[in-house]
Structures are given as C-alpha cells and as structure tokens.
Write an enzyme that holds these catalytic residues in place. Structure first.
Site, mmCIF file in Angstrom:
data_model
loop_
_atom_site.group_PDB
_atom_site.id
_atom_site.type_symbol
_atom_site.label_atom_id
_atom_site.label_comp_id
_atom_site.label_asym_id
_atom_site.label_seq_id
_atom_site.Cartn_x
_atom_site.Cartn_y
_atom_site.Cartn_z
ATOM 1 N N ASP A 1 0.868 -1.171 0.000
ATOM 2 C CA ASP A 1 0.000 0.000 0.000
ATOM 3 C C ASP A 1 0.910 1.227 0.000
ATOM 4 O O ASP A 1 2.127 1.112 -0.207
ATOM 5 C CB ASP A 1 -1.000 -0.039 1.175
ATOM 6 C CG ASP A 1 -0.339 0.126 2.544
ATOM 7 O OD1 ASP A 1 0.911 0.199 2.610
ATOM 8 O OD2 ASP A 1 -1.067 0.175 3.550
ATOM 9 N N CYS B 1 3.075 -3.274 4.021
ATOM 10 C CA CYS B 1 2.205 -2.155 4.398
ATOM 11 C C CYS B 1 2.940 -1.405 5.510
ATOM 12 O O CYS B 1 4.165 -1.503 5.604
ATOM 13 C CB CYS B 1 0.804 -2.637 4.792
ATOM 14 S SG CYS B 1 0.744 -3.809 6.162
ATOM 15 N N THR C 1 2.923 -1.847 8.787
ATOM 16 C CA THR C 1 3.470 -2.764 9.792
ATOM 17 C C THR C 1 3.676 -4.180 9.260
ATOM 18 O O THR C 1 4.321 -4.995 9.933
ATOM 19 C CB THR C 1 2.468 -2.901 10.965
ATOM 20 O OG1 THR C 1 1.214 -3.341 10.394
ATOM 21 C CG2 THR C 1 2.271 -1.577 11.685
ATOM 22 N N HIS D 1 9.915 -24.022 8.761
ATOM 23 C CA HIS D 1 8.844 -24.674 9.523
ATOM 24 C C HIS D 1 7.461 -24.464 8.906
ATOM 25 O O HIS D 1 6.643 -25.381 8.920
ATOM 26 C CB HIS D 1 8.791 -24.111 10.965
ATOM 27 C CG HIS D 1 9.968 -24.502 11.800
ATOM 28 N ND1 HIS D 1 9.983 -24.357 13.165
ATOM 29 C CD2 HIS D 1 11.172 -25.035 11.462
ATOM 30 C CE1 HIS D 1 11.155 -24.778 13.642
ATOM 31 N NE2 HIS D 1 11.894 -25.188 12.628
ATOM 32 N N HIS E 1 6.724 -30.938 10.340
ATOM 33 C CA HIS E 1 6.050 -29.698 9.948
ATOM 34 C C HIS E 1 4.972 -29.953 8.891
ATOM 35 O O HIS E 1 3.989 -29.223 8.813
ATOM 36 C CB HIS E 1 7.064 -28.683 9.423
ATOM 37 C CG HIS E 1 8.127 -28.377 10.429
ATOM 38 N ND1 HIS E 1 7.848 -27.761 11.628
ATOM 39 C CD2 HIS E 1 9.453 -28.634 10.428
ATOM 40 C CE1 HIS E 1 8.966 -27.650 12.328
ATOM 41 N NE2 HIS E 1 9.952 -28.183 11.628
HETATM 42 C C1 RB5 Z 1 -1.891 2.523 6.712
HETATM 43 O O1 RB5 Z 1 -1.857 3.724 7.429
HETATM 44 C C2 RB5 Z 1 -1.650 1.345 7.648
HETATM 45 O O2 RB5 Z 1 -2.735 1.177 8.481
HETATM 46 C C3 RB5 Z 1 -1.363 0.102 6.844
HETATM 47 O O3 RB5 Z 1 -0.288 0.332 5.993
HETATM 48 C C4 RB5 Z 1 -0.970 -1.153 7.602
HETATM 49 O O4 RB5 Z 1 0.065 -0.894 8.504
HETATM 50 C C5 RB5 Z 1 -2.030 -1.962 8.178
HETATM 51 O O5 RB5 Z 1 -1.790 -3.043 8.730
#
Ligand code: RB5
Length: 149
Positions: free
Chosen positions: A7, A66, A68, A99, A134
């Site tokens: 994203d 993304c 995180t 695994h 596994h």
């Molecule tokens: C976008 O601001 C953020 O929420 C997205 O990139 C992501 O981290 C969601 O898990």
C-alpha cells in the site's frame, strides 16, 4: 517469480526491494501500488495472494509491505493455500520457510529498513522447507481451511 505488492505506507520499501531484486537478476512482478497516494492494503494483498496461489513453481513467493506488515498478513491468509508470515528479523524469515513453508512474507515499511528487508529476503530465499513433523502441521492448516468456519 517473486510477486510484490504494497500500500502507500509500504510503497517506498517495495521500491527499494525492487531495485535490489533487479540488481540480483531476480524476476519479479510488481502488482502495485505505484505511488504514495493512500490506498487500501487488502486490495494489494489479494492481488499478490491470487498470483502466488496460481503459480505452481515452488520457488515462487510473494512479498507484501504495508505500514506494519500486519494488515497484509491478515488479508493474504484469508486466501486458501496461502501461508503469509510477518517477518521482523532474520530468524523469523528463516523459520517462516523452514517450519511454516510460507509462500508470502510480509513486512512493515514503517518498521523495517531497506537493508533489513534485503537481509530478511535473502535469509528466506536461502532457507529450505524441512517437511517431516512440519508437514503434518501444515496439512492441519489446510484441513482448517476446508472447514469454512
Ligand atoms: C496505513 O496507514 C496502515 O494502516 C497500513 O499500511 C498497515 O500498517 C495496516 O496493517
């Protein structure tokens, strides 16, 4: 083939991953996004997950970024046959393959530097799925998918 998706929050890290893959001569397909404009991560997680699912080459995999890595991981794992793993160090990258036989790794553009990301990818790519005990566990994941609960 390496399928890439992000994203807006993962866009810059995805771009640096692309540069590195290119330098290594590795084949990738970028499924977007293509700018810092705000988009919804599930759209890109789905695109990559579908491609990975269709591709029968066991060396193919996906990389989703993304902010995180969490949203990408959650979404990609909704697709049957996808084992997406959020990796945050070299150890998790290695065992995601050894695994879990992960076919997608996810990372956070806000939590992972380009240098770290490349180390994680290298570690993932050089690891081998161990099978054995596994395999039984992965078969159990597949049976849970079939339950449709
Ligand atoms: C976008 O601001 C953020 O929420 C997205 O990139 C992501 O981290 C969601 O898990």
């Amino acid at each position: 083939m390496i399928y890439l998706g992000s994203d807006h929050a993962g866009f810059e890290l995805k771009e640096s991953i692309k540069d590195a893959l290119e330098k290594k001569g590795l084949k990738y397909l970028d499924l977007g996004t293509d700018s810092l404009k705000s988009v919804d991560y599930p759209d890109y997680a789905l695109k990559v997950a579908e491609k990975v699912k269709e591709d029968k080459d066991k060396n193919s995999f996906g990389i989703l970024v993304c902010g995180t890595g969490i949203g990408m991981e959650i979404t990609a794992n909704k697709v049957d046959g996808i084992r997406a793993a959020l990796v945050h160090d070299e150890y998790t990258s290695q065992v995601a393959k050894e695994h879990n036989n992960a076919n997608i790794i996810t990372m956070g553009g806000r939590t992972t530097t380009p240098t770290e990301a490349l180390r994680f990818i290298d570690r993932f790519m050089s690891a081998k799925y161990e099978g054995g005990r596994h395999e039984n566990r992965i078969n159990k994941i597949s049976s849970i998918e079939k339950l449709n609960i």
